[in-house]
Design a protein around this motif. Structure first.
Motif, PDB file in Angstrom:
ATOM      1  N   MET A   1      57.163   1.173  28.694  1.00 21.33           N
ATOM      2  CA  MET A   1      57.721   0.222  28.349  1.00 21.33           C
ATOM      3  C   MET A   1      58.147  -1.369  29.156  1.00 21.33           C
ATOM      4  O   MET A   1      57.164  -0.456  30.678  1.00 21.33           O
ATOM      5  N   ASP A   2      58.022  -2.867  29.479  1.00 22.27           N
ATOM      6  CA  ASP A   2      57.010  -3.057  30.468  1.00 22.27           C
ATOM      7  C   ASP A   2      58.290  -3.088  31.672  1.00 22.27           C
ATOM      8  O   ASP A   2      59.363  -3.129  31.204  1.00 22.27           O
ATOM      9  N   ASP A   3      57.411  -2.916  32.049  1.00 16.28           N
ATOM     10  CA  ASP A   3      58.281  -3.050  33.830  1.00 16.28           C
ATOM     11  C   ASP A   3      59.688  -4.328  34.402  1.00 16.28           C
ATOM     12  O   ASP A   3      60.294  -3.913  34.687  1.00 16.28           O
ATOM     13  N   ARG A   4      59.340  -5.832  33.017  1.00 12.13           N
ATOM     14  CA  ARG A   4      59.743  -6.765  33.839  1.00 12.13           C
ATOM     15  C   ARG A   4      62.159  -5.670  33.367  1.00 12.13           C
ATOM     16  O   ARG A   4      62.427  -6.373  33.493  1.00 12.13           O
ATOM     17  N   TYR A   5      61.583  -5.719  32.184  1.00  8.43           N
ATOM     18  CA  TYR A   5      63.158  -4.439  31.397  1.00  8.43           C
ATOM     19  C   TYR A   5      63.416  -3.519  32.690  1.00  8.43           C
ATOM     20  O   TYR A   5      64.584  -2.757  31.475  1.00  8.43           O
ATOM     21  N   SER A   6      62.826  -2.736  33.581  1.00 10.15           N
ATOM     22  CA  SER A   6      63.270  -1.152  34.322  1.00 10.15           C
ATOM     23  C   SER A   6      64.937  -1.381  34.271  1.00 10.15           C
ATOM     24  O   SER A   6      64.986  -0.032  34.516  1.00 10.15           O
ATOM     25  N   ARG A   7      65.300  -2.957  34.931  1.00  6.33           N
ATOM     26  CA  ARG A   7      66.441  -2.221  35.353  1.00  6.33           C
ATOM     27  C   ARG A   7      67.519  -2.727  33.708  1.00  6.33           C
ATOM     28  O   ARG A   7      68.580  -1.299  34.057  1.00  6.33           O
ATOM     29  N   ALA A  17      65.207   3.155  24.279  1.00  8.88           N
ATOM     30  CA  ALA A  17      65.344   3.046  22.506  1.00  8.88           C
ATOM     31  C   ALA A  17      66.410   2.279  22.351  1.00  8.88           C
ATOM     32  O   ALA A  17      65.923   1.281  21.174  1.00  8.88           O
ATOM     33  N   GLY A  18      67.522   1.777  22.919  1.00  7.74           N
ATOM     34  CA  GLY A  18      67.903   0.013  23.051  1.00  7.74           C
ATOM     35  C   GLY A  18      67.147  -0.891  23.298  1.00  7.74           C
ATOM     36  O   GLY A  18      67.086  -1.622  22.735  1.00  7.74           O
ATOM     37  N   GLN A  19      66.300  -0.337  24.334  1.00  5.10           N
ATOM     38  CA  GLN A  19      65.585  -1.471  24.731  1.00  5.10           C
ATOM     39  C   GLN A  19      64.581  -1.915  23.714  1.00  5.10           C
ATOM     40  O   GLN A  19      63.976  -3.358  23.124  1.00  5.10           O
ATOM     41  N   ARG A  20      63.917  -0.970  22.568  1.00  3.22           N
ATOM     42  CA  ARG A  20      62.576  -1.000  21.669  1.00  3.22           C
ATOM     43  C   ARG A  20      63.537  -1.831  20.712  1.00  3.22           C
ATOM     44  O   ARG A  20      63.191  -3.047  20.143  1.00  3.22           O
TER      45      ARG A  20
END
Length: 336
Positions: A1-7, A17-20
């Motif tokens: 998963m892209d680190d830009r959304y890590s937080r 799962a929610g990010q996907r």
């Protein structure tokens, strides 16, 4: 998963799962003003898969105080709001698919855009279009999030077709003020508070955490330190023409749609011609009438004490009057 959304992923209710899910969803925003630009930026930064934005207006200097995606140059160039918004949003996150439409939102114009929409966000400034949205989203079973603000006050409510009271149910039970930003002003923190409620509810829907949804109408007045949530479950009406047992969706009928209208508190009349304009031909014809400015999307004409802004899709905004009769008279004199 892209680190830009890590937080964001670290926030447990979202997680990987929610990010996907967020990156697979399509959100429609009606309006690209204060609420619309802030909601759009939040969703694009969060990695929404696709964002569609609809607005009929262009950027003016009075917008810059609270409409966060626009610049002074956008106002000088009279750039359509959705074009200016897309330009900035693409700089923020180039991975998001952004679809924009310079148009008047009606039942007919919106319907072709709804095929894969998962959620809609209300960022409009008038109840004509909100009632159309209310009928249309109920008919197509699309959840949407109502929001409004003026002065230091605001409110928001999440509408789930076939489950919650619809907007018509709510307004029959709780009439709202007729105040507008142009009559009483607005402070930007009120905008941000409404957007915080709208986008948080949006994230819950996008990651499908339905149990976390707020079931109450929220209202606030930041300046006077008031905050209230209201249980509106009993507002739902069995025979509501939008969400009742036998809905008629009357606001989608052609006869109920405004063809000429005074825009919300702006000393401006909009006239819809029902045909597209050739702006180049109009510019050539009107050049002796008054000062003309053009860009690829619209033509602006200074005429006496009025300003005509003519869009390719057949709409004309006539600034400087709130009289539909006077606006029509000048329109027919100059445009035909």
């Amino acid at each position: 998963m892209d680190d830009r959304y890590s937080r964001q992923i670290l926030f447990r209710p979202i997680g990987e799962a929610g990010q996907r899910k967020i990156q697979q969803k399509h959100v429609l925003i009606l309006g690209s003003g204060a609420l619309g630009t802030a909601s759009a930026e939040a969703l694009v930064r969060a990695g929404i898969g696709k964002l569609t934005i609809i607005d009929r207006d262009y950027v003016e200097s009075s917008n810059l105080q609270r409409q966060q995606l626009f610049s002074e140059k956008d106002a000088i160039d009279q750039m359509p709001k959705v074009i200016a918004a897309k330009n900035r949003l693409c700089q923020i996150n180039s991975n998001v698919e952004i679809d924009v439409h310079i148009m008047d939102a009606t039942g007919n114009t919106l319907t072709p855009l709804l095929n894969d929409v998962d959620l809609a966000i209300d960022a409009t400034d008038n109840f004509d279009i909100r009632f159309i949205m209310n009928d249309l989203f109920q008919k197509h079973h699309i959840p949407w999030i109502y929001g409004s603000c003026v002065g230091s006050t605001g409110m928001s409510y999440t509408i789930l077709p076939d489950q919650t009271p619809c907007l018509q149910c709510l307004l029959n039970a709780m009439p709202v003020s007729g105040a507008t930003c142009d009559s009483v002003g607005i402070i930007s923190p009120a905008v941000q508070m409404v957007v915080a409620h709208q986008t948080t509810e949006a994230f819950k829907l996008l990651v499908e955490d339905y149990d976390a949804l707020r079931s109450r109408l929220v209202t606030f007045d930041l300046w006077n330190n008031h905050y209230q949530t209201i249980n509106v479950e009993r507002a739902k009406k069995e025979h509501c023409p939008t969400c009742g047992v036998d809905p008629s969706f009357s606001y989608l009928d052609y006869e109920t749609q405004t063809k000429s209208e005074v825009l919300c508190g702006r000393d401006t009349v909009q006239i819809r011609a029902g045909r597209d304009f050739n702006l180049e031909d109009l510019a050539a014809r009107l050049t002796k009438v008054g000062e003309i400015k053009t860009n690829p999307f619209l033509l602006s004409l200074e005429y006496q004490t009025y300003r005509f802004v003519i869009f390719r899709d057949g709409r004309t905004l006539i600034h400087g009057t709130d009289s539909i009769d006077k606006a029509k008279r000048m329109y027919y004199q100059l445009i035909g």
